[in-house]
Motif scaffolding. Structure first.
Motif, PDB file in Angstrom:
ATOM      1  N   CYS A 282       0.948  -1.373   0.009  1.00 26.63           N
ATOM      2  CA  CYS A 282       0.039   0.175  -0.049  1.00 26.63           C
ATOM      3  C   CYS A 282       0.548   1.283   0.279  1.00 26.63           C
ATOM      4  CB  CYS A 282      -0.871  -0.332   1.180  1.00 26.63           C
ATOM      5  SG  CYS A 282      -1.919   1.556   0.881  1.00 26.63           S
ATOM      6  N   PRO A 283       0.694   2.086  -0.456  1.00 26.01           N
ATOM      7  CA  PRO A 283       1.226   3.409  -0.872  1.00 26.01           C
ATOM      8  C   PRO A 283       1.443   4.604   0.460  1.00 26.01           C
ATOM      9  CG  PRO A 283      -0.256   3.608  -2.545  1.00 26.01           C
ATOM     10  CD  PRO A 283      -0.553   1.608  -2.113  1.00 26.01           C
ATOM     11  N   HIS A 284       0.416   3.865   1.182  1.00 24.78           N
ATOM     12  CA  HIS A 284       0.333   4.685   2.821  1.00 24.78           C
ATOM     13  C   HIS A 284       1.919   3.954   3.925  1.00 24.78           C
ATOM     14  CE1 HIS A 284      -2.348   5.699   6.347  1.00 24.78           C
ATOM     15  NE2 HIS A 284      -1.409   6.479   5.556  1.00 24.78           N
ATOM     16  N   ARG A 285       1.888   3.185   3.423  1.00 28.48           N
ATOM     17  CA  ARG A 285       2.720   2.622   5.187  1.00 28.48           C
ATOM     18  C   ARG A 285       3.058   1.699   4.127  1.00 28.48           C
ATOM     19  NH1 ARG A 285       0.815   4.308  10.472  1.00 28.48           N
ATOM     20  NH2 ARG A 285       0.524   6.786  10.058  1.00 28.48           N
ATOM     21  N   ASN A 286       2.922   0.921   3.531  1.00 33.23           N
ATOM     22  CA  ASN A 286       3.874   0.062   2.281  1.00 33.23           C
ATOM     23  C   ASN A 286       3.783  -1.119   3.375  1.00 33.23           C
ATOM     24  OD1 ASN A 286       5.349   2.253   0.141  1.00 33.23           O
ATOM     25  ND2 ASN A 286       6.620   2.719   1.708  1.00 33.23           N
ATOM     26  N   ILE A 287       2.873  -1.063   3.813  1.00 34.84           N
ATOM     27  CA  ILE A 287       2.293  -2.479   4.148  1.00 34.84           C
ATOM     28  C   ILE A 287       1.609  -3.580   2.355  1.00 34.84           C
ATOM     29  CG2 ILE A 287       2.423  -1.236   6.308  1.00 34.84           C
ATOM     30  CD1 ILE A 287      -0.448  -1.883   6.015  1.00 34.84           C
ATOM     31  N   GLN A 288       1.473  -4.845   3.011  1.00 36.37           N
ATOM     32  CA  GLN A 288       0.870  -5.879   2.312  1.00 36.37           C
ATOM     33  C   GLN A 288      -0.693  -5.436   2.157  1.00 36.37           C
ATOM     34  OE1 GLN A 288       2.001  -9.512   2.178  1.00 36.37           O
ATOM     35  NE2 GLN A 288       3.980  -9.282   2.842  1.00 36.37           N
ATOM     36  N   LEU A 289      -1.655  -5.332   1.642  1.00 35.50           N
ATOM     37  CA  LEU A 289      -2.516  -5.229   1.861  1.00 35.50           C
ATOM     38  C   LEU A 289      -3.431  -6.389   2.068  1.00 35.50           C
ATOM     39  CD1 LEU A 289      -2.053  -3.391  -0.309  1.00 35.50           C
ATOM     40  CD2 LEU A 289      -4.164  -3.585  -1.758  1.00 35.50           C
ATOM     41  N   GLU A 290      -3.262  -7.392   2.092  1.00 32.91           N
ATOM     42  CA  GLU A 290      -4.149  -8.592   2.975  1.00 32.91           C
ATOM     43  C   GLU A 290      -3.920  -8.805   4.149  1.00 32.91           C
ATOM     44  OE1 GLU A 290      -1.044 -11.132   1.328  1.00 32.91           O
ATOM     45  OE2 GLU A 290      -1.837  -9.341   1.000  1.00 32.91           O
ATOM     46  N   TRP A 291      -5.077  -9.112   4.546  1.00 31.34           N
ATOM     47  CA  TRP A 291      -4.943  -9.640   5.969  1.00 31.34           C
ATOM     48  C   TRP A 291      -5.208 -11.171   6.122  1.00 31.34           C
ATOM     49  CZ3 TRP A 291      -3.638  -7.424  10.474  1.00 31.34           C
ATOM     50  CH2 TRP A 291      -4.699  -6.465  10.159  1.00 31.34           C
ATOM     51  N   ASN A 292      -5.804 -12.173   4.813  1.00 27.70           N
ATOM     52  CA  ASN A 292      -5.761 -13.435   4.552  1.00 27.70           C
ATOM     53  C   ASN A 292      -4.990 -13.876   3.671  1.00 27.70           C
ATOM     54  OD1 ASN A 292      -6.864 -13.713   7.742  1.00 27.70           O
ATOM     55  ND2 ASN A 292      -8.971 -13.055   6.784  1.00 27.70           N
ATOM     56  N   LYS A 293      -4.621 -14.622   3.455  1.00 33.36           N
ATOM     57  CA  LYS A 293      -3.917 -15.121   2.043  1.00 33.36           C
ATOM     58  C   LYS A 293      -4.813 -15.183   1.341  1.00 33.36           C
ATOM     59  CE  LYS A 293      -1.600 -19.197   0.298  1.00 33.36           C
ATOM     60  NZ  LYS A 293      -1.030 -18.051  -0.887  1.00 33.36           N
ATOM     61  N   ASP A 294      -4.282 -13.962   0.232  1.00 31.11           N
ATOM     62  CA  ASP A 294      -5.262 -14.059  -1.045  1.00 31.11           C
ATOM     63  C   ASP A 294      -6.650 -13.250  -0.994  1.00 31.11           C
ATOM     64  OD1 ASP A 294      -3.294 -15.282  -2.422  1.00 31.11           O
ATOM     65  OD2 ASP A 294      -4.476 -17.162  -2.575  1.00 31.11           O
ATOM     66  N   GLU A 295      -6.455 -12.396  -0.328  1.00 32.19           N
ATOM     67  CA  GLU A 295      -8.181 -12.217   0.094  1.00 32.19           C
ATOM     68  C   GLU A 295      -7.638 -10.289  -0.509  1.00 32.19           C
ATOM     69  OE1 GLU A 295     -10.589 -12.765   3.400  1.00 32.19           O
ATOM     70  OE2 GLU A 295     -10.426 -14.642   3.076  1.00 32.19           O
ATOM     71  N   PHE A 296      -7.973 -10.194  -1.024  1.00 31.34           N
ATOM     72  CA  PHE A 296      -7.098  -8.311  -1.975  1.00 31.34           C
ATOM     73  C   PHE A 296      -8.726  -7.984  -2.060  1.00 31.34           C
ATOM     74  CE2 PHE A 296      -4.059 -11.219  -3.134  1.00 31.34           C
ATOM     75  CZ  PHE A 296      -2.870 -10.782  -2.158  1.00 31.34           C
ATOM     76  N   PHE A 297      -9.801  -7.950  -2.139  1.00 33.69           N
ATOM     77  CA  PHE A 297     -11.164  -7.419  -3.086  1.00 33.69           C
ATOM     78  C   PHE A 297     -11.841  -7.152  -1.710  1.00 33.69           C
ATOM     79  CE2 PHE A 297      -9.813  -9.155  -7.247  1.00 33.69           C
ATOM     80  CZ  PHE A 297     -10.283  -8.652  -7.823  1.00 33.69           C
ATOM     81  N   ASP A 298     -12.380  -5.477  -1.666  1.00 38.63           N
ATOM     82  CA  ASP A 298     -13.805  -5.286  -1.394  1.00 38.63           C
ATOM     83  C   ASP A 298     -14.638  -6.406  -1.148  1.00 38.63           C
ATOM     84  OD1 ASP A 298     -14.534  -4.709  -3.373  1.00 38.63           O
ATOM     85  OD2 ASP A 298     -15.164  -2.952  -2.790  1.00 38.63           O
ATOM     86  N   GLU A 299     -16.087  -6.332  -0.202  1.00 42.72           N
ATOM     87  CA  GLU A 299     -16.992  -6.848  -0.301  1.00 42.72           C
ATOM     88  C   GLU A 299     -17.563  -7.192  -1.595  1.00 42.72           C
ATOM     89  OE1 GLU A 299     -19.160  -6.328   3.350  1.00 42.72           O
ATOM     90  OE2 GLU A 299     -17.740  -6.424   4.372  1.00 42.72           O
TER      91      GLU A 299
END
Length: 120
Positions: free
Chosen positions: A48-65
């Protein structure tokens, strides 16, 4: 060319993303998101450009609801899947870094030596 395997095209359906880690011998690991939108494939650094952290909490969960936007689960930023542009959240108007990819025999590859923010 330093061809690195990311995944098979069949690993991704029309609304799925996959996290891939490239392990490098003398450098930090590279975390990549590979996704499919309609019949096109895209890849971005999983950062993420905001804090340079990975986007997902769980493996391969990248999309919103809704399944429409890539989602940074830490800060709520939403990104357009086809461009990586942030349309909502703390990094609005910034973008995920594009990873140039190429497909051979239904397999998706990247070349880390080409860099990650250039256009295909």
């Amino acid at each position: 060319m330093n061809k690195q395997y990311l995944c098979s095209t069949s690993d991704l359906n029309k609304t799925q993303a996959k996290g891939v880690t490239l392990t490098q011998e003398h450098a930090d690991d590279i975390h990549i998101i590979v996704l499919k939108q309609q019949e096109h494939f895209y890849a971005y650094l999983n950062k993420c450009p905001h804090r340079n952290i990975q986007l997902e909490w769980n493996k391969d969960e990248f999309f919103d609801e809704s399944g429409s936007f890539l989602h940074c689960f830490t800060h709520g930023a939403l990104f357009l899947p086809k461009t990586g542009e942030c349309i909502a959240g703390p990094c609005q108007f910034q973008s995920l870094e594009k990873v140039p990819i190429f497909i051979e025999d239904d397999t998706i590859y990247c070349d880390p030596e080409r860099g990650f923010s250039c256009e295909d």
